[in-house]
Design an enzyme around this catalytic site. Structure first.
Site, mmCIF file in Angstrom:
data_model
loop_
_atom_site.group_PDB
_atom_site.id
_atom_site.type_symbol
_atom_site.label_atom_id
_atom_site.label_comp_id
_atom_site.label_asym_id
_atom_site.label_seq_id
_atom_site.Cartn_x
_atom_site.Cartn_y
_atom_site.Cartn_z
ATOM 1 N N LYS A 24 72.074 15.988 22.105
ATOM 2 C CA LYS A 24 72.869 15.125 22.986
ATOM 3 C C LYS A 24 71.930 14.026 23.475
ATOM 4 O O LYS A 24 71.354 14.107 24.559
ATOM 5 C CB LYS A 24 73.472 15.945 24.131
ATOM 6 C CG LYS A 24 74.659 15.262 24.770
ATOM 7 C CD LYS A 24 75.490 16.224 25.582
ATOM 8 C CE LYS A 24 76.488 15.522 26.445
ATOM 9 N NZ LYS A 24 77.511 14.775 25.714
ATOM 10 N N ARG B 145 70.896 23.388 27.105
ATOM 11 C CA ARG B 145 71.129 22.430 26.022
ATOM 12 C C ARG B 145 70.284 21.166 26.207
ATOM 13 O O ARG B 145 69.768 20.600 25.245
ATOM 14 C CB ARG B 145 72.611 22.079 25.913
ATOM 15 C CG ARG B 145 72.922 21.215 24.690
ATOM 16 C CD ARG B 145 74.410 21.020 24.466
ATOM 17 N NE ARG B 145 75.027 20.273 25.548
ATOM 18 C CZ ARG B 145 76.342 20.030 25.638
ATOM 19 N NH1 ARG B 145 77.180 20.489 24.726
ATOM 20 N NH2 ARG B 145 76.827 19.349 26.645
HETATM 21 N N1 PXG Z 1 81.046 16.103 21.184
HETATM 22 C C1 PXG Z 1 80.447 14.999 21.657
HETATM 23 C C2 PXG Z 1 79.953 13.981 20.699
HETATM 24 C C3 PXG Z 1 80.267 14.837 23.044
HETATM 25 O O1 PXG Z 1 79.655 13.745 23.527
HETATM 26 C C4 PXG Z 1 81.404 16.948 23.388
HETATM 27 C C5 PXG Z 1 81.522 17.063 22.000
HETATM 28 C C6 PXG Z 1 81.907 18.063 24.241
HETATM 29 O O2 PXG Z 1 80.816 18.853 24.679
HETATM 30 P P1 PXG Z 1 80.845 19.644 26.061
HETATM 31 O O3 PXG Z 1 79.557 20.346 26.112
HETATM 32 O O4 PXG Z 1 81.018 18.604 27.126
HETATM 33 O O5 PXG Z 1 81.990 20.568 25.988
HETATM 34 C C7 PXG Z 1 80.743 15.827 23.928
HETATM 35 C C8 PXG Z 1 80.533 15.656 25.384
HETATM 36 C C9 PXG Z 1 83.127 10.481 27.658
HETATM 37 C C10 PXG Z 1 81.942 11.360 27.431
HETATM 38 O O6 PXG Z 1 83.018 9.525 28.449
HETATM 39 C C11 PXG Z 1 82.081 12.545 26.762
HETATM 40 C C12 PXG Z 1 80.980 13.373 26.531
HETATM 41 C C13 PXG Z 1 79.764 12.960 26.960
HETATM 42 C C14 PXG Z 1 79.624 11.775 27.622
HETATM 43 C C15 PXG Z 1 80.714 10.956 27.889
HETATM 44 O O7 PXG Z 1 84.190 10.745 27.072
HETATM 45 N N2 PXG Z 1 81.254 14.529 25.846
#
Ligand code: PXG
Length: 289
Positions: free
Chosen positions: A149, A50
């Site tokens: 991301k 990703r």
């Molecule tokens: N949506 C968004 C906008 C994210 O940033 C997810 C979904 C979940 O994706 P994954 O691949 O992790 O299952 C994310 C990822 C925080 C934090 O501090 C959270 C993310 C990234 C950075 C910081 O809550 N989540």
């Protein structure tokens, strides 16, 4: 703590990048958040893949191969004696001028931080999370595609500010058409009978790696898993709602916009999937050694 920067491990106090880095000046770059469980890096290849897709989407060439990137993550965990932890993998556009032009930035900076984990407080996993929908809409896919991301997280930060100001820790963001996109840092799922539903990524969601894992585990457990366009109606009238993310894992939602969801506590499908996820996560991954 030892921080990986461009191939070498630096002490925390010497881990520095330039103030001219476009990651800082413009939020120009990409990142991943990855978990280690039980001495293994979880879903490492998926996160690395990703990261490279995000980089490609912003026309940035990461100056090392995906295989070497995966090795660098594992060796940074090893150098920091991580067994259970959280890895932040960041690639910035690198040093440039004060102008926008990314093509003047010659060398993307690769940073890996392997640290502890910050989760929601433990009791929220038992009690469930209260959330709200916010006025900040998720980026239009042709403005900044939410599938990237990127280091440009102001859209999410502004949503998070609204959530915190409303006295809750997370929120649901709608897309420009008013349909459910995702939470500020997590994906969203709805349970309706035997169906497990989540918005398609084109509605404004990151293609979450936890999301994909949960869809797979749920299908194996016999649920009908579907991507579906959803409005707030679908959330308010669902049996259960939960959020998924690398940091949050699976967390039940018990209230949205002050309306109780289901029976007002984390539902049985949520609990069952959380258990399956935790078992899988604790027994799979790239060995840190
Ligand atoms: N949506 C968004 C906008 C994210 O940033 C997810 C979904 C979940 O994706 P994954 O691949 O992790 O299952 C994310 C990822 C925080 C934090 O501090 C959270 C993310 C990234 C950075 C910081 O809550 N989540």
């Amino acid at each position: 703590m030892k921080i990986y920067i461009n191939g070498s491990l630096k002490d925390e106090k010497n881990a520095k990048i330039s103030v001219f880095d476009h990651g800082l000046l413009y939020g120009d770059g990409v990142f991943e958040g990855i978990r280690a469980y039980n001495g293994r890096v979880f879903l490492l290849d998926e996160h690395v893949a990703r990261l490279y897709s995000s980089a490609k989407a912003i026309a940035m060439t990461i100056p090392m191969s995906p295989a070497d990137m995966a090795k660098a993550v594992v060796s940074t965990c090893k150098a920091n004696r991580i067994k259970n932890g959280y890895v932040r993998l960041v690639v910035t556009r690198g040093v440039g001028t004060l102008g926008l032009n990314p093509y003047l930035c010659k060398k993307p900076q690769v940073i890996i931080i392997a640290a502890g984990i910050q989760l929601y407080p433990e009791d929220l996993y038992r009690k469930g999370l209260k959330i709200v929908t916010v006025g900040t809409i998720r980026n239009h896919p042709e403005a900044i595609n939410p599938r990237i991301k990127s280091l440009n997280y102001l859209n999410n930060v502004l949503a998070k500010i609204e959530a915190l100001n409303a006295g809750v820790m997370e929120c649901i963001m709608l897309n420009p058409q008013g349909y459910v996109a995702e939470a500020s840092g997590d994906n969203i799922f709805v349970v309706r009978g035997n169906q497990l539903l989540t918005p398609p990524c084109w509605c404004g969601a990151l293609e979450g790696i936890t999301r994909a894992m949960v869809m797979k585990l749920a299908a194996e457990a016999g649920y009908e898993v579907r991507e579906e366009v959803m409005s707030r109606y679908d959330l308010y009238t669902s049996d259960e709602v939960f959020l998924t993310g690398t940091a949050a894992e699976i967390i039940g939602v018990t209230e949205i916009d002050r309306r109780p969801i289901g029976k007002g506590k984390p539902g049985k499908v949520t609990r069952k999937l959380a258990k399956a996820f935790s078992e899988y996560a604790n027994s799979n991954g790239a060995e840190i050694g």
